[in-house]
Design a protein around this motif. Structure first.
Motif, PDB file in Angstrom:
ATOM      1  N   LEU A  19       1.891  30.883  20.306  1.00 20.72           N
ATOM      2  CA  LEU A  19       0.796  31.241  21.195  1.00 20.72           C
ATOM      3  C   LEU A  19      -0.392  30.304  21.006  1.00 20.72           C
ATOM      4  N   ALA A  20      -0.687  29.958  19.750  1.00 26.35           N
ATOM      5  CA  ALA A  20      -1.794  29.031  19.490  1.00 26.35           C
ATOM      6  C   ALA A  20      -1.519  27.673  20.128  1.00 26.35           C
ATOM      7  N   LEU A  21      -0.275  27.210  20.041  1.00 27.25           N
ATOM      8  CA  LEU A  21       0.078  25.931  20.664  1.00 27.25           C
ATOM      9  C   LEU A  21      -0.082  26.004  22.175  1.00 27.25           C
ATOM     10  N   LEU A  22       0.326  27.107  22.759  1.00 32.29           N
ATOM     11  CA  LEU A  22       0.213  27.260  24.203  1.00 32.29           C
ATOM     12  C   LEU A  22      -1.251  27.285  24.643  1.00 32.29           C
ATOM     13  N   LEU A  23      -2.092  28.015  23.902  1.00 31.70           N
ATOM     14  CA  LEU A  23      -3.513  28.084  24.267  1.00 31.70           C
ATOM     15  C   LEU A  23      -4.198  26.733  24.070  1.00 31.70           C
ATOM     16  N   LEU A  24      -3.771  25.988  23.064  1.00 26.01           N
ATOM     17  CA  LEU A  24      -4.341  24.656  22.863  1.00 26.01           C
ATOM     18  C   LEU A  24      -4.030  23.755  24.048  1.00 26.01           C
ATOM     19  N   ALA A  25      -2.852  23.930  24.631  1.00 22.55           N
ATOM     20  CA  ALA A  25      -2.440  23.104  25.773  1.00 22.55           C
ATOM     21  C   ALA A  25      -2.785  23.747  27.104  1.00 22.55           C
ATOM     22  N   ALA A  26      -3.611  24.797  27.101  1.00 21.15           N
ATOM     23  CA  ALA A  26      -3.902  25.529  28.339  1.00 21.15           C
ATOM     24  C   ALA A  26      -4.443  24.641  29.453  1.00 21.15           C
ATOM     25  N   PRO A  27      -5.363  23.684  29.183  1.00 24.23           N
ATOM     26  CA  PRO A  27      -5.824  22.827  30.297  1.00 24.23           C
ATOM     27  C   PRO A  27      -4.712  22.001  30.921  1.00 24.23           C
ATOM     28  N   LEU A  28      -3.697  21.621  30.134  1.00 26.24           N
ATOM     29  CA  LEU A  28      -2.552  20.912  30.690  1.00 26.24           C
ATOM     30  C   LEU A  28      -1.596  21.879  31.381  1.00 26.24           C
ATOM     31  N   PHE A  29      -1.553  23.096  30.889  1.00 24.22           N
ATOM     32  CA  PHE A  29      -0.665  24.117  31.451  1.00 24.22           C
ATOM     33  C   PHE A  29      -1.183  24.625  32.792  1.00 24.22           C
ATOM     34  N   GLN A  30      -2.509  24.707  32.934  1.00 23.57           N
ATOM     35  CA  GLN A  30      -3.129  25.187  34.177  1.00 23.57           C
ATOM     36  C   GLN A  30      -4.210  24.196  34.624  1.00 23.57           C
ATOM     37  N   PRO A  31      -3.845  22.966  34.965  1.00 22.28           N
ATOM     38  CA  PRO A  31      -4.872  21.960  35.300  1.00 22.28           C
ATOM     39  C   PRO A  31      -5.609  22.252  36.595  1.00 22.28           C
ATOM     40  N   GLN A  32      -5.033  23.091  37.470  1.00 16.81           N
ATOM     41  CA  GLN A  32      -5.684  23.350  38.749  1.00 16.81           C
ATOM     42  C   GLN A  32      -7.041  24.031  38.570  1.00 16.81           C
ATOM     43  N   ILE A  33      -7.218  24.749  37.467  1.00 19.72           N
ATOM     44  CA  ILE A  33      -8.500  25.429  37.240  1.00 19.72           C
ATOM     45  C   ILE A  33      -9.595  24.406  36.985  1.00 19.72           C
ATOM     46  N   LEU A  34      -9.301  23.379  36.196  1.00 22.52           N
ATOM     47  CA  LEU A  34     -10.297  22.344  35.927  1.00 22.52           C
ATOM     48  C   LEU A  34     -10.605  21.537  37.186  1.00 22.52           C
ATOM     49  N   VAL A  35      -9.562  21.202  37.953  1.00 21.06           N
ATOM     50  CA  VAL A  35      -9.772  20.437  39.187  1.00 21.06           C
ATOM     51  C   VAL A  35     -10.606  21.252  40.164  1.00 21.06           C
ATOM     52  N   PHE A  36     -10.324  22.535  40.267  1.00 22.65           N
ATOM     53  CA  PHE A  36     -11.074  23.432  41.150  1.00 22.65           C
ATOM     54  C   PHE A  36     -12.564  23.404  40.803  1.00 22.65           C
ATOM     55  N   ALA A  37     -12.886  23.568  39.523  1.00 18.99           N
ATOM     56  CA  ALA A  37     -14.288  23.637  39.119  1.00 18.99           C
ATOM     57  C   ALA A  37     -15.010  22.319  39.354  1.00 18.99           C
ATOM     58  N   LEU A  38     -14.362  21.205  39.038  1.00 22.53           N
ATOM     59  CA  LEU A  38     -15.018  19.911  39.214  1.00 22.53           C
ATOM     60  C   LEU A  38     -15.268  19.603  40.686  1.00 22.53           C
ATOM     61  N   VAL A  39     -14.280  19.859  41.539  1.00 17.95           N
ATOM     62  CA  VAL A  39     -14.459  19.594  42.970  1.00 17.95           C
ATOM     63  C   VAL A  39     -15.504  20.539  43.553  1.00 17.95           C
ATOM     64  N   ARG A  40     -15.504  21.763  43.120  1.00 20.82           N
ATOM     65  CA  ARG A  40     -16.499  22.726  43.613  1.00 20.82           C
ATOM     66  C   ARG A  40     -17.910  22.267  43.276  1.00 20.82           C
ATOM     67  N   HIS A  41     -18.085  21.741  42.056  1.00 21.12           N
ATOM     68  CA  HIS A  41     -19.406  21.241  41.664  1.00 21.12           C
ATOM     69  C   HIS A  41     -19.770  19.975  42.436  1.00 21.12           C
ATOM     70  N   LEU A  42     -18.823  19.049  42.553  1.00 24.40           N
ATOM     71  CA  LEU A  42     -19.097  17.769  43.213  1.00 24.40           C
ATOM     72  C   LEU A  42     -19.436  17.961  44.680  1.00 24.40           C
ATOM     73  N   ILE A  43     -18.602  18.688  45.395  1.00 29.41           N
ATOM     74  CA  ILE A  43     -18.816  18.869  46.831  1.00 29.41           C
ATOM     75  C   ILE A  43     -19.988  19.812  47.079  1.00 29.41           C
ATOM     76  N   GLY A  44     -20.116  20.845  46.270  1.00 31.11           N
ATOM     77  CA  GLY A  44     -21.209  21.797  46.466  1.00 31.11           C
ATOM     78  C   GLY A  44     -22.570  21.160  46.311  1.00 31.11           C
TER      79      GLY A  44
END
Length: 829
Positions: free
Chosen positions: A94-119
C-alpha cells in the motif's frame, strides 16, 4: 482581550481538509450501491480549495494530495494485492502504491494545472471546462495501470449508465466532472456576485445533467429487445474458488494441483450440462495452468487428451483459460476453444497482459529488472480482438468475442469484436490475487459491464473466486455469484442482432475529441499571447509595394465561403494523414480509396476556393486626377474616393488568406475585403499616394508571424508545378517500373499484356498517387514548420525571418530527400 479565531473558517479554507472530504466522498462513491449520487458532489470540496489557491505550485500540491487520497480511497485493495503478490506485505504494498499515486492517477494533476492555467487567463468557467477536457485527455493519452475512470462508479445507476452507448464510460466521467464544476461555479457566484440568484444558472446545469442522462437511459432501455426474445445462449460458468496455486503447488506438487483443479471442474461442468442443460461451458482464466495443444511433457499431453475426452462426452463446447505456446517457444495467456467432434478450434491470446507481472516490454527487460522483479512473467501480448464460433449441439454457430481479465477494461477491444460480428462476449478472469478485499473484483465486474452497454452485446463472465455472472445488454448482472464461494452459475441471454450504438460506429471517441479541443484551446492561448507580446527587437522588413496591385475584391459572403472551403480542404488533408498513419480501413491501405478521398476532401474544396478567388480577382490603381482608387474586375470598375479612406486594417484571421479591410471615415469598414499577399505593404503603398497612415510594421507576435509567411509564388524547388507535377513524375517512373517487373515480369509487361491504354492508365494512377503522397507529406511538413514558427515568434521574435528561411529550406530538403530515400529503402527491401 480579542475573541479566539473560529476554527471552522480555517478548516473550511484548508486544502488538507478539502482533500480529506473529497477522498471520503470518493470512497463512498466507489463502493457503489446507494452512494452513486455522491459522484456529482465528490470533488466539490477539493474544487473549492483549488479556487482558493493563488499559484500553480499550490494547485499542484493540492492535486498531489488528492491523487494520494483518491488512490487510498478506491484502490487500497490493489496495494494489498501488490504486497501479497510480491511477498513484501500488504502495508509495504500500500505504501508503494501511495508513493506512486501521481503516476497511478496523473489525470488529477493535469486537471488542476490546466484549470489554474486557463482560469487565470480566460476566467473560471473556461478554466473548469478546459480542466474537464484535460482530465479526459490524460486518461486517453497517458499510460495508466488499470485504465480506470470515474464513470464506472455510475454502474449502480441503471438509467444513467445507459448513456455509455453514446460516449462510453469516459462520457459518464465527463458528466460527473461537469456536474461538480457546475456546483463549484454556483458556490463561487453565490459568494462573489451576491446571493443565490447569481447561482441559479449553474445549479440548473448541475441538476440537468443527471436528469438528461436518466431521460436518455429510459429511452435506451425501451429500445432494447426483451430478455427472452430471439435466440438464446445458455452457458454454465464454473467458479471453483481455488485461489493460491503457488501455495498449493508447494504443498501438493504441480501434478496433484492440476489433478484437483480438473476433477473439480469436470464435476461442476457435468452438473451444468446434464442437470441444467447448458449449451456450453466456460472456465476461468488460467484454470488449466499449463500449455494446451502444445504440451511440455507427456503428463501434460495426457491431461490434454483427458480434457478432449471430457468435451466429447459432454457433447458441448468448452472455453477455458490456459496457456498457449507458439512455434518459436513464446507463451501467451490464452483462452482455448474446444468443440466435440472438432477438438481444439483455436486460442485467443490475451491482448492486455498485466504490466510487470505477466509481461515486461522488450525495451525494459533485462537481468537487472528480473533481479528486482523476480515475479515478472514472460507472457507475450496477443494481436487484438478475435471472434470464434461456439458450435452448439443444436447446429447453431454463435460468434463470440473472448476477453481475458484486463482486456475487459479496453473499450476498443469490445468495439472491434462487435464490428467483427460477435453476438456475445465471453470474459474470463482470475481475480484471486485481490484476495484481501472484495472491492477489487466488484470494481472489475462493474467495469466489464460497461463493455456490454457500449456494444449492447450480452456478456458471460466467469472468474475463479468471484464475481461471476451474466451481464445483459443494459449492464444488469444476472445469476451473480458471491465473492469467495464455490459456485456454478447457469443462465441464458439473447444473442440476436444487437441494436446499433454510437460507440460501435465511432469507437472510443470522447478521449480523442477532448484532446483535440484542448489542443485547439491551448493553441488559441498561444496565439493570444503572441498578439499581446510586443517585441523590442527589429521587425521583419517590409516588402516594397507600389500601385497598381493585383488582389481579390471580396464581399463578405464570398470571403467566408472561400475561407470555409480552404479550412475544409486543409482539414481533409490532416484527416487523411491521420487515417493513413494511425487509422484503419481502406483509407489506410487502398490507393484508389486514398485518391478518391484526396480528390473529395482536398482537391475539390481547394479548387472551388481558387475559382471563387479568381472570380473576384481585381486590379487596384490610382486615378490621381480624380483622387479615386479604382478597382478593375472583368472589364468593370468600382471606385472609392481616397479622401474617404481612414485606415487599412490587416486581417487578424488570415482566411482565406492574408488580406485587409478598409476603414472609412464614417467609422465603418468598406463592404469589400482585399485579399492580397502582404496587407502591410499594400497599406504603405496607399500611404505613398496620399492615403491614411499605414499601420505600424508588425511588432506583435501573431502579426509578426503572419507577416513572415512565405510568398505565395515561391521560386526554385518551391514552385507548385515543380513540387506537385515534376517531382511526383520522377518518383513514379522507378516505382511504376518496379511494379511492372514484379507484376508482369518486365518494364513493359502491362503494355504487352493489355495494350498501350492500360499501360498509360496504370502509369497515370501511379503518378497521381505520388502527387497525393507529395501533397500529404508537404502538408505534414508545413504543419510542423508553422507550429515551430509560432513558438519562435513567442520566444525569439527578432530571429523570426532567418528562422522562417531555414525552416522552409529544411522542409524542402526533407520532402525532396525523404520521399526518394523511402522509395529506395522499399526497393532494396
Amino acid at each position: 482581550m480579542s475573541p479566539p479565531t473560529p476554527v471552522w473558517p480555517r478548516l473550511r479554507d484548508s486544502r488538507w481538509t478539502a482533500v480529506l472530504a473529497s477522498s471520503l466522498l470518493i470512497a463512498a462513491f466507489a463502493r457503489g450501491g446507494w452512494a452513486w449520487p455522491l459522484g456529482f458532489v465528490m470533488l466539490l470540496p477539493w474544487l473549492r480549495a483549488l479556487d482558493a489557491e493563488r499559484g500553480w505550485r499550490g494547485s499542484l500540491l493540492s492535486a498531489w494530495a488528492l491523487s494520494v487520497g483518491y488512490t487510498a480511497a478506491v484502490f487500497a485493495w490493489l496495494g494489498g494485492g501488490i504486497g501479497a503478490y510480491t511477498q513484501i506485505g500488504a502495508p509495504a504494498g500500500l505504501a508503494l502504491l501511495l508513493l506512486a499515486a501521481p503516476l497511478f492517477q496523473p489525470q488529477i494533476l493535469v486537471f488542476a494545472l490546466v484549470r489554474h492555467l486557463i482560469g487565470r487567463r480566460l476566467g473560471p468557467l473556461p478554466g473548469g471546462l478546459a480542466a474537464c477536457l484535460a482530465w479526459l485527455s490524460a486518461e486517453w493519452l497517458l499510460p495508466r495501470l488499470l485504465d480506470d475512470t470515474l464513470g464506472y462508479g455510475l454502474h449502480p445507476a441503471t438509467l444513467l449508465r445507459q448513456a455509455a452507448d453514446l460516449g462510453g464510460a469516459s462520457g459518464l466521467t465527463l458528466a460527473l466532472l461537469l456536474g461538480n464544476e457546475a456546483l463549484s461555479a454556483a458556490l463561487r457566484r453565490h459568494g462573489h456576485a451576491g446571493g443565490w440568484r447569481a447561482a441559479v444558472l449553474p445549479l440548473a446545469g448541475a441538476a440537468a445533467l443527471p436528469a438528461l442522462l436518466a431521460a436518455y437511459g429510459a429511452l435506451a432501455l425501451a429500445r432494447l429487445p426483451a430478455p427472452d426474445s430471439g435466440p438464446l445462449l445458455r452457458l454454465g460458468l464454473v467458479q471453483s474458488n481455488i485461489a493460491d496455486y503457488e501455495r498449493l503447488r508447494r504443498e501438493q506438487g504441480a501434478g496433484a494441483v492440476v489433478r484437483e483443479v480438473l476433477d473439480l471442474h469436470y464435476a461442476m461442468s457435468h452438473d451444468a450440462v446434464e442437470r441444467q442443460r447448458a449449451d456450453a461451458v466456460l472456465w476461468a482464466e488460467t484454470v488449466y495452468p499449463t500449455t494446451f495443444g502444445r504440451p511440455k511433457s507427456e503428463a501434460g499431453a495426457e491431461f490434454d487428451r483427458e480434457i478432449l475426452s471430457v468435451v466429447e462426452a459432454a457433447g458441448r463446447p468448452f472455453v477455458f483459460g490456459t496457456y498457449e505456446r507458439d512455434a518459436q517457444g513464446r507463451e501467451y495467456n490464452s483462452a482455448a476453444f474446444v468443440a466435440p467432434g472438432r477438438g481444439l478450434l483455436g486460442h485467443y491470446r490475451k491482448t492486455r497482459p498485466f504490466p510487470l507481472t505477466e509481461h515486461v516490454p522488450a525495451w525494459l527487460d533485462g537481468p537487472r529488472l528480473r533481479a528486482l522483479l523476480p515475479w515478472a512473467g514472460n507472457w507475450q501480448p496477443g494481436d487484438g480482438a478475435r471472434v470464434f464460433p461456439l458450435l452448439l449441439a443444436d447446429g447453431r454457430e454463435v460468434p463470440v468475442l473472448p476477453l481475458i481479465c484486463l482486456d475487459a477494461l479496453d473499450a476498443g477491444l469490445a468495439i472491434d469484436g462487435a464490428r467483427l460480428g460477435a453476438r456475445a462476449i465471453l470474459t474470463l478472469s482470475n481475480d484471486a490475487w485481490f484476495s484481501s478485499s472484495a472491492q477489487g473484483p466488484a470494481l472489475h465486474q462493474a467495469a466489464a459491464a460497461f463493455r456490454s452497454i457500449e456494444t449492447r452485446l450480452p456478456q458471460f463472465r466467469v472468474t475463479s473466486t468471484g464475481y461471476s455472472g451474466l451481464i445483459d445488454a443494459s449492464g444488469e448482472i444476472h445469476a451473480a455469484t458471491r465473492w469467495g464461494e464455490r459456485a456454478l452459475a447457469v443462465g441464458a441471454l439473447p444473442v440476436g442482432e444487437p441494436p446499433p450504438t454510437l460507440m460501435r460506429r465511432w469507437g472510443d471517441w470522447v478521449g480523442p475529441l477532448a484532446s483535440a479541443l484542448l489542443a485547439l484551446l491551448l493553441l488559441g492561448l498561444l496565439i493570444r499571447a503572441l498578439q499581446r507580446r510586443v517585441v523590442a527587437e527589429a521587425p521583419v522588413s517590409a516588402r516594397a509595394a507600389t500601385l497598381p496591385v493585383d488582389l481579390a475584391l471580396l464581399p463578405g459572403p464570398a470571403r467566408w465561403a472561400a475561407a470555409a472551403l480552404r479550412v475544409g480542404a486543409r482539414a481533409g488533408l490532416l484527416w487523411m494523414i491521420w487515417a493513413i498513419l494511425f487509422g484503419e480501413g481502406p483509407v489506410q491501405s487502398n490507393t484508389l480509396a486514398q485518391l478518391r478521398s484526396f480528390v473529395a476532401l482536398f482537391l475539390v474544396p481547394e479548387a472551388a476556393a481558387w475559382c471563387l478567388l479568381r472570380a473576384y480577382a481585381a486590379r487596384l490603381e490610382l486615378d490621381a486626377a480624380a483622387g479615386l482608387l479604382r478597382f478593375t474586375r472583368g472589364g468593370r470598375q468600382l471606385s472609392l474616393p481616397l479622401a474617404q479612406l481612414a485606415g487599412v486594417r490587416p486581417w487578424r484571421l488570415p482566411l482565406p488568406g492574408a488580406g485587409a479591410s478598409l476603414r472609412l471615415s464614417d467609422g465603418h469598414d468598406w463592404r469589400y475585403g482585399l485579399a492580397c499577399a502582404d496587407p502591410w505593404a499594400l497599406a504603405q503603398a496607399l500611404r505613398a499616394v496620399g492615403g491614411p497612415s499605414a499601420p505600424a510594421t508588425p511588432a506583435q507576435g501573431l502579426a509578426l508571424y503572419l507577416r513572415s509567411r512565405p510568398s505565395p509564388s515561391p521560386g526554385g524547388l518551391g514552385r507548385p508545378w515543380v513540387k506537385y507535377l515534376v517531382f511526383p513524375f520522377l518518383l513514379a517512373l522507378p516505382a511504376f517500373r518496379l511494379h511492372q517487373h514484379i507484376a508482369y515480369g518486365s518494364g513493359l509487361g502491362e503494355y504487352y499484356s493489355f495494350g498501350l491504354a492500360a499501360y498509360l492508365k496504370g502509369f497515370s494512377l501511379w503518378w497521381a498517387a505520388w502527387a497525393m503522397a507529395v501533397a500529404l507529406s508537404a502538408a505534414a511538413l508545413r504543419l510542423l514548420v508553422e507550429l515551430a514558427l509560432l513558438g519562435g515568434a513567442l520566444l525569439r521574435p527578432g530571429r523570426l525571418a532567418p528562422l522562417r528561411t531555414w525552416a522552409e529550406r529544411l522542409a524542402l530538403a526533407a520532402l525532396y530527400l525523404g520521399l526518394p530515400g523511402w522509395l529506395l529503402l522499399r526497393a532494396l527491401s
